[in-house]
Motif scaffolding. Structure first.
Motif, short mmCIF file in Angstrom:
data_model
loop_
_atom_site.label_atom_id
_atom_site.label_comp_id
_atom_site.label_asym_id
_atom_site.label_seq_id
_atom_site.Cartn_x
_atom_site.Cartn_y
_atom_site.Cartn_z
N ASN A 130 40.65 82.71 22.06
CA ASN A 130 39.98 83.95 21.69
C ASN A 130 38.48 83.98 22.02
N ASP A 131 37.97 82.91 22.59
CA ASP A 131 36.55 82.87 22.90
C ASP A 131 36.26 83.74 24.11
N PHE A 132 35.48 84.81 23.88
CA PHE A 132 35.24 85.77 24.96
C PHE A 132 34.39 85.16 26.08
N GLY A 187 50.32 87.85 26.41
CA GLY A 187 49.36 86.88 26.90
C GLY A 187 49.81 86.21 28.19
N GLU A 188 51.11 86.03 28.34
CA GLU A 188 51.63 85.43 29.57
C GLU A 188 51.31 86.30 30.79
N GLU A 189 51.25 87.61 30.60
CA GLU A 189 50.95 88.52 31.72
C GLU A 189 49.55 88.30 32.27
N ILE A 190 48.62 87.94 31.39
CA ILE A 190 47.24 87.74 31.86
C ILE A 190 46.85 86.26 31.80
N HIS A 191 47.85 85.39 31.71
CA HIS A 191 47.64 83.94 31.70
C HIS A 191 46.66 83.52 30.60
N PHE A 210 42.42 91.47 27.26
CA PHE A 210 42.02 90.27 26.54
C PHE A 210 41.52 90.65 25.14
N ARG A 211 40.67 91.69 25.09
CA ARG A 211 40.12 92.10 23.79
C ARG A 211 41.23 92.57 22.85
N LEU A 223 34.37 81.67 26.87
CA LEU A 223 34.96 80.48 27.49
C LEU A 223 36.40 80.66 27.97
N ASP A 224 37.16 81.54 27.32
CA ASP A 224 38.60 81.58 27.58
C ASP A 224 39.04 82.65 28.57
N ARG A 225 38.15 83.54 28.97
CA ARG A 225 38.54 84.57 29.96
C ARG A 225 38.59 83.98 31.37
N LEU A 226 39.40 84.60 32.20
CA LEU A 226 39.47 84.20 33.61
C LEU A 226 38.48 85.03 34.42
N ASN A 227 37.77 84.36 35.35
CA ASN A 227 36.90 85.12 36.25
C ASN A 227 37.71 85.62 37.43
N ARG A 228 37.04 86.26 38.40
CA ARG A 228 37.74 86.86 39.53
C ARG A 228 38.56 85.81 40.30
#
Length: 457
Positions: free
Chosen positions: A123-125, A113-117, A152-153, A127-132
């Motif tokens: 786990n909320d697909f 998880g640290e690799e993709i911050h 992420f998935r 709200l919790d993902r990073l955009n570009r």
């Protein structure tokens, strides 16, 4: 000094505490141990062991059993870990056993998880993902949205897998404890210190681990004439016997009388903790399924497996707890806090079988229905005193002492040894090869494999 062969046999007996080996095969190993240690058992013990071991797999012509000799183990996260090592630079290839280690799995999820911050638990697909823009600011802009989402998935699925694995591992521990009490928790050094102690514990545990038979009568009791002969050897040398180890599986008044107060309290603390854990499992299964307390008959959609495993574990833990509390002289506590027994769910066909035979529900079911639920009692939400239990037993014609509702059950008499049956979904089958074929065909499973099953009927 014990021989190398003797040590191997002791280790095999110790490993059997977490398995479902046939008692006949354990009796054979005990004979091997006595021979390796040059122990000459008394004639009664030798005769009893021979009565069982002559039916061991080593000594019967086919040398085969159709039944698994392990408790069902949960599927680990080996596949997910292999995928993580392919997608994340910080995750090396891990050994096969890492997939069964929750701590190792969690460490991988956090490190990856640290690799993709991504923080653990995010786990909320939506709200919790990073955009570009956020990926660029985090320094991982080289990952495309597709590659980032894939990672992420995977981590989200791994967290869900970890939760399932923890639950299933706990259920397995509950199942083993419900069958064999605390035998599986005995360290090798304690178990193997005295061969007679090891022999008794291993044999009685194998008997306790036997599968239930599809019947409208009582199940076979673990304590049989072979266990009784082995216990007599312990009585003959009480100074050498590790009674604390024996109390892990056989908490009779005689056994507990050999323990110090510190040893009794140590066991009581373990069983207290376990009772609370099982109560949580029971409450969860109760709330999800909504069983009918006054009948306890399985209905479609009920999670009967979880309930029955937890109910058996509750019964085992409660019996040990009562025995320890009584030995410690805590009658006043039992007068104020006396949680009831928990019945297993009964299949509808077995209930009908009981009715056709002129029977009905076991009176214990009515007593259970009259009392507060055990998890409410342990949390202090409802009172369940000894007098309350005695009144419920009186209403339904149950002896509260002999029935184990308000006191430890009387010491069981040794039952006659009978061979371990080959079972297909609880139904005894004479031949293990036929049992394998019938199980594959779906006979007695109730799952609609009609065409295959009809070939055997």
């Amino acid at each position: 000094m014990p021989s190398h062969h003797a040590e191997q046999v002791v280790r095999e007996l110790h490993a059997s505490l977490r398995l479902r080996r046939r008692p006949e095969d354990i009796a054979q190993l005990i004979q091997d141990l006595f021979a390796a240690r040059r122990i000459v058992p008394d004639p009664a013990t030798a005769e009893a062991l021979e009565k069982a071991s002559r039916h061991s797999l080593r000594r019967i012509w086919h040398g085969y059993t159709s039944m698994l000799e392990e408790f069902a183990a949960p599927v680990g996260a080996q596949r997910q870990l292999a995928r993580a090592s392919a997608l994340f630079a910080s995750v090396p290839e891990l050994p096969e056993g890492a997939g069964d280690d929750p701590a190792e799995i969690e460490a991988v999820i956090r490190r990856a998880g640290e690799e993709i911050h991504r923080r653990y638990g995010e786990n909320d697909f939506g709200l919790d993902r990073l955009n570009r823009t956020e990926r660029d600011e985090a320094g991982i802009g080289e990952l495309s949205g597709r590659q980032y989402n894939k990672r992420f998935r995977l981590l989200r699925r791994m967290e869900a897998k970890l939760a399932r694995l923890l639950h299933e591992q706990r259920r397995r521990e509950v199942t083993m404890t419900g069958k064999g009490a605390l035998a599986h928790a005995l360290p090798y050094e304690v178990f193997g210190a005295d061969p007679d102690t090891a022999a008794f514990i291993a044999y009685l545990t194998a008997r306790a681990h036997m599968r239930s038979v599809f019947t409208n009568g009582a199940q076979r009791r673990p304590y049989d004439e072979i266990a009784d002969a082995l216990l007599r050897r312990l009585r003959a040398a009480p100074e050498r016997t590790d009674w604390y180890a024996v109390a892990h599986v056989h908490p009779t008044r005689e056994v507990l009388g050999h323990l110090s107060d510190q040893e009794l309290i140590r066991l009581l603390v373990r069983w207290n903790r376990f009772l609370r854990e099982v109560a949580e499992l029971l409450e969860d299964a109760w709330n999800r399924s909504g069983f009918e307390a006054t009948s306890m008959v399985v209905r479609r959609g009920d999670d009967s497996s979880t309930w029955n495993q937890a109910a058996q574990a509750w019964g085992t833990a409660r019996a040990h707890w009562f025995a320890l509390m009584t030995e410690l002289g805590q009658e006043e506590v039992l007068n104020r806090v006396c949680p009831g027994k928990v019945p297993r769910l009964m299949a509808a066909d077995v209930a009908a079988w009981h009715r056709r035979g002129g029977g009905g529900l076991h009176p214990d079911t009515y007593v259970w229905a009259d009392l507060p639920r055990p998890w409410e009692v342990l949390r202090g939400e409802k009172e369940c005193t000894r007098s309350l239990v005695e009144a419920a037993c009186s209403r339904h014609g149950v002896d509260p002492v002999a029935g184990g509702w308000t006191a430890p059950r009387p010491t069981a008499e040794a039952v006659r040894f009978r061979r371990t049956p080959e079972l297909v979904h609880g139904v005894a089958v004479a031949d293990p090869l036929m049992a394998s074929a019938m199980r594959s065909a779906g006979v007695f499973s109730g799952r609609g494999k009609r065409a295959a099953a009809e070939e055997w009927l």
